[in-house]
Design a protein around this motif. Structure first.
Motif, PDB file in Angstrom:
ATOM      1  N   ALA A 479       0.849  -1.195   0.000  1.00 60.81           N
ATOM      2  CA  ALA A 479       0.000   0.000   0.000  1.00 60.81           C
ATOM      3  C   ALA A 479       0.880   1.240   0.000  1.00 60.81           C
ATOM      4  O   ALA A 479       2.023   1.227   0.467  1.00 60.81           O
ATOM      5  CB  ALA A 479      -0.923   0.006   1.213  1.00 60.81           C
ATOM      6  N   LEU A 480       0.335   2.318  -0.523  1.00 59.30           N
ATOM      7  CA  LEU A 480       0.994   3.615  -0.524  1.00 59.30           C
ATOM      8  C   LEU A 480       0.123   4.580   0.264  1.00 59.30           C
ATOM      9  O   LEU A 480      -1.091   4.644   0.073  1.00 59.30           O
ATOM     10  CB  LEU A 480       1.180   4.126  -1.949  1.00 59.30           C
ATOM     11  N   SER A 481       0.750   5.328   1.143  1.00 58.61           N
ATOM     12  CA  SER A 481       0.016   6.293   1.966  1.00 58.61           C
ATOM     13  C   SER A 481       0.690   7.655   1.850  1.00 58.61           C
ATOM     14  O   SER A 481       1.921   7.762   1.903  1.00 58.61           O
ATOM     15  CB  SER A 481       0.019   5.830   3.430  1.00 58.61           C
ATOM     16  N   THR A 502       4.550   7.006   2.553  1.00 58.97           N
ATOM     17  CA  THR A 502       4.904   5.739   3.188  1.00 58.97           C
ATOM     18  C   THR A 502       4.501   4.591   2.280  1.00 58.97           C
ATOM     19  O   THR A 502       3.371   4.542   1.776  1.00 58.97           O
ATOM     20  CB  THR A 502       4.203   5.588   4.549  1.00 58.97           C
ATOM     21  N   TYR A 503       5.431   3.658   2.096  1.00 57.75           N
ATOM     22  CA  TYR A 503       5.170   2.460   1.299  1.00 57.75           C
ATOM     23  C   TYR A 503       5.332   1.253   2.213  1.00 57.75           C
ATOM     24  O   TYR A 503       6.371   1.076   2.866  1.00 57.75           O
ATOM     25  CB  TYR A 503       6.152   2.375   0.135  1.00 57.75           C
ATOM     26  N   THR A 504       4.296   0.426   2.292  1.00 62.45           N
ATOM     27  CA  THR A 504       4.359  -0.793   3.091  1.00 62.45           C
ATOM     28  C   THR A 504       4.277  -1.991   2.159  1.00 62.45           C
ATOM     29  O   THR A 504       3.577  -1.964   1.140  1.00 62.45           O
ATOM     30  CB  THR A 504       3.206  -0.857   4.112  1.00 62.45           C
ATOM     31  N   SER A 512       8.428  -1.493   5.750  1.00 63.90           N
ATOM     32  CA  SER A 512       7.933  -0.184   5.339  1.00 63.90           C
ATOM     33  C   SER A 512       9.100   0.783   5.225  1.00 63.90           C
ATOM     34  O   SER A 512      10.139   0.606   5.870  1.00 63.90           O
ATOM     35  CB  SER A 512       6.910   0.362   6.342  1.00 63.90           C
ATOM     36  N   PHE A 513       8.912   1.783   4.364  1.00 62.61           N
ATOM     37  CA  PHE A 513       9.837   2.918   4.389  1.00 62.61           C
ATOM     38  C   PHE A 513       9.038   4.169   4.079  1.00 62.61           C
ATOM     39  O   PHE A 513       7.992   4.133   3.434  1.00 62.61           O
ATOM     40  CB  PHE A 513      11.023   2.725   3.417  1.00 62.61           C
ATOM     41  N   SER A 514       9.538   5.285   4.557  1.00 59.10           N
ATOM     42  CA  SER A 514       8.807   6.539   4.382  1.00 59.10           C
ATOM     43  C   SER A 514       9.770   7.675   4.086  1.00 59.10           C
ATOM     44  O   SER A 514      10.928   7.668   4.533  1.00 59.10           O
ATOM     45  CB  SER A 514       7.980   6.857   5.634  1.00 59.10           C
ATOM     46  N   PHE A 559      13.066   3.612   7.687  1.00 60.15           N
ATOM     47  CA  PHE A 559      12.714   2.277   7.227  1.00 60.15           C
ATOM     48  C   PHE A 559      12.559   1.351   8.429  1.00 60.15           C
ATOM     49  O   PHE A 559      13.137   1.572   9.502  1.00 60.15           O
ATOM     50  CB  PHE A 559      13.772   1.719   6.272  1.00 60.15           C
ATOM     51  N   SER A 560      11.765   0.312   8.242  1.00 61.64           N
ATOM     52  CA  SER A 560      11.585  -0.719   9.256  1.00 61.64           C
ATOM     53  C   SER A 560      11.341  -2.035   8.546  1.00 61.64           C
ATOM     54  O   SER A 560      10.570  -2.085   7.580  1.00 61.64           O
ATOM     55  CB  SER A 560      10.405  -0.380  10.176  1.00 61.64           C
ATOM     56  N   LYS A 561      11.993  -3.089   9.004  1.00 65.76           N
ATOM     57  CA  LYS A 561      11.841  -4.380   8.342  1.00 65.76           C
ATOM     58  C   LYS A 561      11.891  -5.506   9.364  1.00 65.76           C
ATOM     59  O   LYS A 561      12.847  -5.613  10.135  1.00 65.76           O
ATOM     60  CB  LYS A 561      12.932  -4.597   7.286  1.00 65.76           C
TER      61      LYS A 561
END
Length: 821
Positions: A479-481, A502-504, A512-514, A559-561
């Protein structure tokens, strides 16, 4: 794919053709259906369960069988039948269990024979708890939840189930699942969902809860959030301290004498059962039970829960559970609901051979295609016949689901959902949808739109969020926010605007990264210890400008992974051109005498505001939750937590001279947090942190170590801050600091002995917070209070201590589920 489906259907039909079908009805002597009565093939663990109308069916290979029908509290009945090619009808009519009383010498003060039976069962409890070190079985699970009544409106909005049915009685939820349940004691278990379906939702995966509610455990957890303390088993090691027992008599099955014991709590408002438990004579095992929980059992969410279980012999020494049925009922806010959740256990293997890697972090695995099985498959494998209302619900909702995919219907749904709602617009924010395009627009509530502070005066803060799902696959994370925002201060005439993207994603683990950037206003403590609404109230009404602000041109990347095994890595880069702000408004509606606004900087640690400067900061971190369990869906994996503590390490560095950066430092923080379920003893939560500056050549006040203080009535988040600490009093750039937060939720322990509190279900909570930065910066606060007020509120008395002396006291009010006020 079509060929495989045809082959599956052919196999199902062929197998069915070779087996004989027995069907019938199980009733009592008055012709009333015995709901979920058990049907067994004598000498085996084969069998089935009747439905709520007493109807059952059973597929058997040709041969002669003895069929047993039994129901807890009734005398079981046996009938012999020879199976050939033709179907057979076999009805059972069970009579209430006739009990025989043991010869007992009755004298004043004589003990009821039930107590000796229970003592023997308690002695044998550990043996039966651990008798099967491992087992594997299949479980059929059917859950349904129905409404008897509901209000026409809720929070001012009309209730519409979007099914065209306006009747008060309706099926809310209906689901069936076939799962394989594997256990290796003491703590290894795994659920594999083989097939599942949900009425009206072909993309969902239904219920997968085959766990056995074992009354051989001392403390029993039934579902989630029914009672945070759990419930005491009637044969727990300490059960005699909690229960009264009465011997009702005994009956005989297959040469075994079975004792029927009535169970009654000694005291109300304790987490205890009432009802009947049947114990075999001599070997003292559970044969069956009918137990009940009510509000006086300290249940929180539902009004009553009935539990029925039946065990059957697997061999001469081992018994296994055959059926388990839970009957919940709830009346809340005008909703009157009831349900049944039946588990039928079969195909037991008491000596399974598990592969060394079989038990891993996946607690629940749902196989691809498990929710795509055809109706013919379910008709052949379902052990509990569907009721007429269930058949009608499947038909109606499956038809509605197909209709709901029509583009015209989606447009009409959008029109209904997108009507403005006053409460949402004011308090929670409102979302608008375009289902066909998988788009959602969310607009912040009016309570966040207007605000007041001494830097900007009255301000308008407009913002929202646009979300686009990038896949049509249900449950997909892609998803894109986009979150744009604009802010204007009427006193300082500053216009600020910013946006984040933000892209998840993650086919397996979440990532995700933003990116974000613009010009915005921030609190000097970027953790925002005081909310915009709270600061508006305190500043405008009470002339207290606790929040301190600065302005910044900024750009950020984060970013978070998740990488599996409970490990998440995260990090980012941030650039800020930081601009100091001064007070431009001194207006206060309260205009209290002797009270004036303070400057817009932390006067506890600064004599004047900071100078404009630039900052380029990088950070990287890792968190690890050992023993993390996952639910594995076909398209994603979901973390469901662990019983071990969460460990988090974060390192930040101010990078000197890059992009003109004026700061130069390095700091770290290590954190441990956990919630420990102590069952009857309550719940203990803690968070401990250690950190500091490794290098501090050039540190601005914004980059100090800040602690989340609080100087208003509304509480700060309990494990993340201090309830009475001034916001910046102990901010520092020391090489080392320590911080701790602990609290114990008694969850009804102690207060259930006090008549008033046990009836209104208030719970005692106690704890302490502490920090150490150096010998001059030590602070401790202790608190005690009550929670579960009106189910959502909490009230605390707090004492702040410095250098061994109480320096401040106060009260704090918290509202669960609404964040910071």
């Amino acid at each position: 794919m079509r060929i495989l489906t045809f082959i599956n259907l052919f196999i199902v039909c062929y197998t069915s053709a070779q087996a004989g079908r027995i069907s019938g009805k199980v009733t009592d002597e008055n012709g009333q259906a015995l709901v979920y009565a058990s049907i067994l093939v004598k000498g085996t663990t084969l069998g089935t369960t009747a439905n709520k109308q007493g109807d059952y069916f059973l597929q058997l290979d040709p041969g002669t069988y003895t069929i047993i029908a039994q129901y807890v509290g009734y005398t079981r009945q046996e009938k012999t039948v020879t199976i050939g090619a033709e179907d057979h009808t076999l009805d059972f009519q069970l009579s209430i269990q006739q009990l025989s009383l043991k010869e007992v010498v009755v004298r004043p003060g004589a003990e009821d024979p039930a107590y000796e039976i229970i003592r023997q069962a308690i002695k044998k409890r550990p043996y039966y708890l651990n008798q099967l070190n491992a087992f594997q079985c299949e479980v059929y699970i059917k859950g349904q939840l129905q409404l008897r009544a509901y209000p026409r409106k809720f929070l001012g909005e009309k209730i519409d189930f979007e099914d065209g049915d306006t009747s008060q009685r309706k099926m809310l939820f209906l689901s069936e699942t076939i799962a394989r349940y594997s256990v290796e004691k003491p703590r290894k278990s795994k659920i594999e969902v083989l097939s599942t379906k949900v009425s009206g939702r072909s993309d969902d995966f239904g219920l997968s809860t085959p766990q056995i509610v074992s009354f051989y455990e001392n403390n029993i957890s039934v579902g989630r959030n029914l009672n945070p303390r759990g419930f005491v088993s009637p044969i727990a090691s300490s059960a005699l301290n909690f229960y009264r027992y009465h011997y009702e008599g005994s009956f005989v099955e297959d040469g075994r004498e079975i004792n029927r014991i009535k169970v009654t709590p000694k005291r109300r408002y304790e987490p205890l059962f009432s009802g009947y438990i049947n114990i075999t004579e001599g070997d003292w095992r559970i044969h069956s039970l009918q137990l009940r929980l009510t509000k006086s059992s300290q249940m929180e969410l539902i009004d009553s829960l009935n539990i029925e279980q039946l065990y059957v012999p697997y061999n001469n020494d081992v018994w296994v559970i055959k059926t388990q049925v839970l009957y919940p009922a709830v009346k809340l806010l005008g909703f009157d609901a009831f349900g049944s959740f039946v588990n039928v256990y079969s195909s037991f293997n008491t000596t399974p051979s598990f592969d060394r890697r079989f038990f891993n972090n996946t607690y629940l695995k749902i196989y691809e295609g498990s929710n795509k099985k055809p109706a013919a498959f379910w008709d052949s494998i379902r052990p509990v016949p569907l009721q007429a209302e269930e058949i009608a619900d499947y038909h109606r909702k499956d038809s509605l689901e197909k209709a709901h995919k029509d583009p015209h219907y989606l447009d009409s749904i959008d029109r209904r959902r997108n009507k403005p709602h006053l409460f949402a617009m004011v308090a929670t924010g409102q979302s608008f949808y375009r289902e066909k395009r998988r788009e959602t627009w969310y607009f912040n509530p009016l309570l966040q739109t207007a605000a007041y502070n001494t830097v900007e005066g009255w301000l308008v803060n407009l913002g929202g969020r646009y979300t686009k799902k990038l896949d049509t696959i249900p449950g997909s994370r892609r998803a894109l926010s986009i979150e744009p925002a604009i802010r204007y201060g009427f006193s300082n005439h500053h216009l600020n605007a910013a946006s984040s993207f933000t892209y998840t994603h993650g086919n397996k683990y979440f990532s995700s990264f933003s990116l974000s950037g613009g010009k915005w206003v921030y609190q000097i403590n970027n953790a925002n210890p005081i909310s915009q609404l709270s600061n508006t109230i305190r500043s405008w009404l009470f002339e207290r400008n606790y929040a301190k602000f600065y302005e910044a041109w900024f750009a950020r990347f984060h970013f978070s992974k998740d990488v599996g095994s409970g490990i998440t890595v995260f990090g980012g880069l941030k650039y800020e051109d930081r601009i100091p702000l001064e007070n431009t408004s001194s207006y206060s509606f309260g205009d209290r005498k002797g009270v004036t606004f303070t400057p817009n900087f932390p006067i506890e640690i600064m004599q004047q505001n900071f100078a404009r400067h630039q900052a380029f900061i990088g950070n990287v971190g890792i968190s690890w939750l050992p023993g993390t369990k996952y639910i594995e869906f076909p398209e994603r994996i979901v973390n469901v937590g662990s019983r071990y503590p969460l460990l988090t390490f974060n390192y930040s560095q101010g990078i000197h001279k890059w992009l003109g950066s004026d700061i130069d430092y390095a700091k770290w923080r290590f954190e441990v947090s956990q919630s420990v379920n102590m069952n009857l003893g309550g719940n203990f939560r803690y968070k401990m942190a250690l950190g500091g500056f490794m290098r501090r050549d050039s540190v601005q006040v914004i980059d100090y170590t800040h602690f989340n203080g609080n100087q208003i009535l509304a509480s700060v988040e309990y494990l993340n801050g201090f309830q009475l600490l001034p916001y910046y009093k102990y901010s520092n750039k020391n090489r080392i600091y320590a911080q701790s937060h602990i609290e114990h939720h008694f969850n009804g322990l102690l207060t259930n002995k006090i008549p008033l509190f046990r009836k209104i279900n208030w719970y005692l909570v106690m704890g302490a917070n502490a920090l150490y930065a150096d010998s001059d910066k030590e602070y401790v606060e202790v608190f005690a209070g009550f929670e579960n007020l009106l189910k959502i509120a909490r009230f605390d008395w707090v004492w702040g201590v410095e250098k061994g002396h109480v320096v401040t006291t106060g009260v704090r009010l918290g509202i669960r589920g609404f964040g910071k006020l």
